[in-house]
Every structure is written in structure tokens, then in C-alpha cells.
Write a protein that holds these residues in place. Structure first.
Motif, PDB file in Angstrom:
ATOM      1  N   ILE A   7     -29.487 -28.832  30.524  1.00  0.00           N
ATOM      2  CA  ILE A   7     -28.603 -28.838  31.687  1.00  0.00           C
ATOM      3  C   ILE A   7     -28.937 -30.062  32.508  1.00  0.00           C
ATOM      4  CG2 ILE A   7     -27.879 -27.651  33.794  1.00  0.00           C
ATOM      5  CD1 ILE A   7     -28.756 -25.026  32.480  1.00  0.00           C
ATOM      6  N   SER A   8     -27.912 -30.830  32.858  1.00  0.00           N
ATOM      7  CA  SER A   8     -28.134 -32.027  33.657  1.00  0.00           C
ATOM      8  C   SER A   8     -27.208 -32.007  34.864  1.00  0.00           C
ATOM      9  CB  SER A   8     -27.862 -33.272  32.817  1.00  0.00           C
ATOM     10  OG  SER A   8     -28.158 -34.430  33.571  1.00  0.00           O
ATOM     11  N   ILE A   9     -27.521 -32.827  35.830  1.00  0.00           N
ATOM     12  CA  ILE A   9     -26.710 -32.951  37.036  1.00  0.00           C
ATOM     13  C   ILE A   9     -25.827 -34.169  36.870  1.00  0.00           C
ATOM     14  CG2 ILE A   9     -26.764 -33.251  39.534  1.00  0.00           C
ATOM     15  CD1 ILE A   9     -29.751 -32.259  39.275  1.00  0.00           C
ATOM     16  N   GLY A  10     -24.580 -34.058  37.262  1.00  0.00           N
ATOM     17  CA  GLY A  10     -23.681 -35.203  37.179  1.00  0.00           C
ATOM     18  C   GLY A  10     -22.253 -34.773  36.980  1.00  0.00           C
ATOM     19  N   ASP A  11     -21.594 -35.422  36.036  1.00  0.00           N
ATOM     20  CA  ASP A  11     -20.210 -35.097  35.731  1.00  0.00           C
ATOM     21  C   ASP A  11     -19.974 -35.336  34.242  1.00  0.00           C
ATOM     22  OD1 ASP A  11     -19.711 -37.914  35.379  1.00  0.00           O
ATOM     23  OD2 ASP A  11     -19.395 -38.078  37.527  1.00  0.00           O
ATOM     24  N   ALA A  12     -18.784 -35.032  33.785  1.00  0.00           N
ATOM     25  CA  ALA A  12     -18.474 -35.142  32.355  1.00  0.00           C
ATOM     26  C   ALA A  12     -18.636 -36.570  31.846  1.00  0.00           C
ATOM     27  CB  ALA A  12     -17.061 -34.633  32.093  1.00  0.00           C
ATOM     28  N   ASP A  13     -18.258 -37.565  32.635  1.00  0.00           N
ATOM     29  CA  ASP A  13     -18.404 -38.961  32.206  1.00  0.00           C
ATOM     30  C   ASP A  13     -19.869 -39.316  31.964  1.00  0.00           C
ATOM     31  OD1 ASP A  13     -15.678 -39.413  32.334  1.00  0.00           O
ATOM     32  OD2 ASP A  13     -15.754 -40.267  34.358  1.00  0.00           O
ATOM     33  N   LYS A  14     -20.740 -38.892  32.868  1.00  0.00           N
ATOM     34  CA  LYS A  14     -22.171 -39.181  32.716  1.00  0.00           C
ATOM     35  C   LYS A  14     -22.744 -38.466  31.492  1.00  0.00           C
ATOM     36  CE  LYS A  14     -22.912 -39.973  37.627  1.00  0.00           C
ATOM     37  NZ  LYS A  14     -23.514 -41.289  37.737  1.00  0.00           N
ATOM     38  N   LEU A  15     -22.340 -37.237  31.283  1.00  0.00           N
ATOM     39  CA  LEU A  15     -22.820 -36.498  30.117  1.00  0.00           C
ATOM     40  C   LEU A  15     -22.350 -37.163  28.835  1.00  0.00           C
ATOM     41  CD1 LEU A  15     -24.297 -34.103  28.859  1.00  0.00           C
ATOM     42  CD2 LEU A  15     -22.169 -32.801  29.070  1.00  0.00           C
ATOM     43  N   ASN A  16     -21.089 -37.574  28.781  1.00  0.00           N
ATOM     44  CA  ASN A  16     -20.576 -38.239  27.582  1.00  0.00           C
ATOM     45  C   ASN A  16     -21.287 -39.561  27.326  1.00  0.00           C
ATOM     46  OD1 ASN A  16     -18.743 -36.309  26.653  1.00  0.00           O
ATOM     47  ND2 ASN A  16     -17.229 -36.950  28.161  1.00  0.00           N
ATOM     48  N   THR A  17     -21.590 -40.316  28.365  1.00  0.00           N
ATOM     49  CA  THR A  17     -22.340 -41.563  28.210  1.00  0.00           C
ATOM     50  C   THR A  17     -23.721 -41.277  27.639  1.00  0.00           C
ATOM     51  OG1 THR A  17     -21.155 -42.603  30.040  1.00  0.00           O
ATOM     52  CG2 THR A  17     -23.286 -43.562  29.445  1.00  0.00           C
ATOM     53  N   PHE A  18     -24.385 -40.253  28.170  1.00  0.00           N
ATOM     54  CA  PHE A  18     -25.708 -39.860  27.677  1.00  0.00           C
ATOM     55  C   PHE A  18     -25.644 -39.450  26.211  1.00  0.00           C
ATOM     56  CE2 PHE A  18     -28.800 -36.539  26.758  1.00  0.00           C
ATOM     57  CZ  PHE A  18     -29.986 -37.166  27.095  1.00  0.00           C
ATOM     58  N   LEU A  19     -24.668 -38.620  25.866  1.00  0.00           N
ATOM     59  CA  LEU A  19     -24.573 -38.136  24.494  1.00  0.00           C
ATOM     60  C   LEU A  19     -24.162 -39.231  23.520  1.00  0.00           C
ATOM     61  CD1 LEU A  19     -23.025 -34.634  25.173  1.00  0.00           C
ATOM     62  CD2 LEU A  19     -25.347 -35.151  24.412  1.00  0.00           C
ATOM     63  N   ASP A  20     -23.350 -40.181  23.970  1.00  0.00           N
ATOM     64  CA  ASP A  20     -23.006 -41.323  23.120  1.00  0.00           C
ATOM     65  C   ASP A  20     -24.252 -42.142  22.784  1.00  0.00           C
ATOM     66  OD1 ASP A  20     -20.348 -40.577  23.152  1.00  0.00           O
ATOM     67  OD2 ASP A  20     -19.747 -42.089  24.641  1.00  0.00           O
ATOM     68  N   ALA A  21     -25.180 -42.233  23.723  1.00  0.00           N
ATOM     69  CA  ALA A  21     -26.419 -42.991  23.507  1.00  0.00           C
ATOM     70  C   ALA A  21     -27.467 -42.179  22.743  1.00  0.00           C
ATOM     71  CB  ALA A  21     -26.996 -43.442  24.846  1.00  0.00           C
ATOM     72  N   ASN A  22     -27.284 -40.875  22.676  1.00  0.00           N
ATOM     73  CA  ASN A  22     -28.232 -39.976  22.004  1.00  0.00           C
ATOM     74  C   ASN A  22     -27.471 -39.089  21.029  1.00  0.00           C
ATOM     75  OD1 ASN A  22     -30.875 -40.414  23.623  1.00  0.00           O
ATOM     76  ND2 ASN A  22     -29.286 -40.221  25.159  1.00  0.00           N
ATOM     77  N   GLU A  23     -26.916 -39.707  20.009  1.00  0.00           N
ATOM     78  CA  GLU A  23     -26.027 -38.999  19.080  1.00  0.00           C
ATOM     79  C   GLU A  23     -26.706 -37.858  18.331  1.00  0.00           C
ATOM     80  OE1 GLU A  23     -24.430 -42.123  16.681  1.00  0.00           O
ATOM     81  OE2 GLU A  23     -23.047 -42.773  18.268  1.00  0.00           O
ATOM     82  N   TRP A  24     -28.021 -37.848  18.267  1.00  0.00           N
ATOM     83  CA  TRP A  24     -28.749 -36.799  17.566  1.00  0.00           C
ATOM     84  C   TRP A  24     -28.711 -35.472  18.318  1.00  0.00           C
ATOM     85  CZ3 TRP A  24     -32.839 -34.802  20.307  1.00  0.00           C
ATOM     86  CH2 TRP A  24     -33.286 -35.570  21.375  1.00  0.00           C
ATOM     87  N   MET A  25     -28.322 -35.498  19.601  1.00  0.00           N
ATOM     88  CA  MET A  25     -28.258 -34.271  20.396  1.00  0.00           C
ATOM     89  C   MET A  25     -26.904 -33.599  20.187  1.00  0.00           C
ATOM     90  SD  MET A  25     -30.070 -35.489  23.917  1.00  0.00           S
ATOM     91  CE  MET A  25     -30.980 -34.022  24.330  1.00  0.00           C
ATOM     92  N   GLY A  26     -26.919 -32.305  19.993  1.00  0.00           N
ATOM     93  CA  GLY A  26     -25.683 -31.560  19.772  1.00  0.00           C
ATOM     94  C   GLY A  26     -24.884 -31.371  21.059  1.00  0.00           C
ATOM     95  N   ARG A  27     -23.652 -31.822  21.049  1.00  0.00           N
ATOM     96  CA  ARG A  27     -22.799 -31.694  22.235  1.00  0.00           C
ATOM     97  C   ARG A  27     -22.579 -30.238  22.637  1.00  0.00           C
ATOM     98  NH1 ARG A  27     -19.906 -36.208  23.983  1.00  0.00           N
ATOM     99  NH2 ARG A  27     -20.391 -38.042  22.746  1.00  0.00           N
ATOM    100  N   ASP A  28     -22.593 -29.341  21.669  1.00  0.00           N
ATOM    101  CA  ASP A  28     -22.363 -27.932  21.972  1.00  0.00           C
ATOM    102  C   ASP A  28     -23.548 -27.281  22.666  1.00  0.00           C
ATOM    103  OD1 ASP A  28     -23.884 -28.193  19.631  1.00  0.00           O
ATOM    104  OD2 ASP A  28     -23.201 -26.254  18.860  1.00  0.00           O
ATOM    105  N   GLN A  29     -24.664 -27.982  22.762  1.00  0.00           N
ATOM    106  CA  GLN A  29     -25.853 -27.430  23.407  1.00  0.00           C
ATOM    107  C   GLN A  29     -26.113 -28.053  24.768  1.00  0.00           C
ATOM    108  OE1 GLN A  29     -28.536 -28.323  20.120  1.00  0.00           O
ATOM    109  NE2 GLN A  29     -28.653 -26.130  19.703  1.00  0.00           N
ATOM    110  N   MET A  30     -25.183 -28.831  25.254  1.00  0.00           N
ATOM    111  CA  MET A  30     -25.361 -29.543  26.518  1.00  0.00           C
ATOM    112  C   MET A  30     -24.415 -28.983  27.579  1.00  0.00           C
ATOM    113  SD  MET A  30     -27.590 -31.654  25.612  1.00  0.00           S
ATOM    114  CE  MET A  30     -28.237 -31.419  23.992  1.00  0.00           C
ATOM    115  N   PHE A  31     -24.858 -29.029  28.806  1.00  0.00           N
ATOM    116  CA  PHE A  31     -24.035 -28.598  29.934  1.00  0.00           C
ATOM    117  C   PHE A  31     -24.344 -29.508  31.107  1.00  0.00           C
ATOM    118  CE2 PHE A  31     -23.305 -26.210  33.837  1.00  0.00           C
ATOM    119  CZ  PHE A  31     -21.990 -25.821  33.641  1.00  0.00           C
ATOM    120  N   VAL A  32     -23.317 -29.922  31.796  1.00  0.00           N
ATOM    121  CA  VAL A  32     -23.523 -30.738  32.982  1.00  0.00           C
ATOM    122  C   VAL A  32     -23.117 -29.927  34.208  1.00  0.00           C
ATOM    123  CG1 VAL A  32     -21.278 -31.918  32.937  1.00  0.00           C
ATOM    124  CG2 VAL A  32     -23.225 -33.022  33.993  1.00  0.00           C
TER     125      VAL A  32
END
Length: 95
Positions: A7-32
Motif C-alpha cells: 500500500i502506498s500513498i499517492g495517486d494512480a499515476d504515481k503507482l503506474n510510474t512505480f510499477l512501470d519501473a518495477n515490472e517484477w511486482m504484480g499489479r494485482d497486489q498493489m494499492f494506492v
């Protein structure tokens, strides 16, 4: 295990930027969470300024052992994903 694992603080754009840089992390396991911290509270997390100073006195934080390219990647993304709300327009600063 149900629900997100991160769980992170921010918004969808920030989460997508983070996940684009960390492709090994599953998007279905993340929440902003937004800046209201509702999801943090619901998960039982506190905020840094609410932590008992004595309880964390002996915690030592160190920088990770990253290679030069990994540091460059980190610094190229860190500012984009930092949990700082976007300023909508200059007028909001003046009012």
C-alpha cells in the motif's frame, strides 16, 4: 493471502510510474491510498509522526547496495512517485 501486499500513498499515476519501473511486482497486489490515509488506517498502519520515539530509537536505516545503473533508475523515478500531492494550478497557491 487476500488483498494487496503493498500500500502506498499517492495517486494512480504515481503507482503506474512505480510499477512501470518495477515490472517484477504484480499489479494485482498493489494499492494506492489517496492523501486521506484511509487505507493506511484501515490496514492498521500509523504515520511517522505518530510513532513512539523510544520504540524506534534503535532502528538503523541504511541505503541499499545498488549498482550505478540502479541508482540512476532510482533517482529518475523517486521524484515522480514521492507522496506529494500535485498542485492543480498556480491559483491554488495564491488563494
Amino acid at each position: 493471502m487476500g488483498g494487496p501486499i503493498f500500500i502506498s500513498i499517492g495517486d494512480a499515476d504515481k503507482l503506474n510510474t512505480f510499477l512501470d519501473a518495477n515490472e517484477w511486482m504484480g499489479r494485482d497486489q498493489m494499492f494506492v491510498d489517496d492523501y486521506s490515509f484511509d487505507a493506511y488506517r484501515a490496514a492498521g498502519f500509523g504515520r511517522f509522526e505518530q510513532v513512539d520515539k523510544e520504540a524506534v530509537k534503535n532502528i538503523k536505516m541504511t541505503a541499499p547496495a545498488l549498482k550505478v545503473g540502479e541508482w540512476i533508475k532510482y533517482f529518475s523515478v523517486a521524484g515522480k512517485v514521492s507522496p506529494v500531492p500535485k498542485v492543480r494550478c498556480i491559483d491554488s497557491l495564491l488563494t
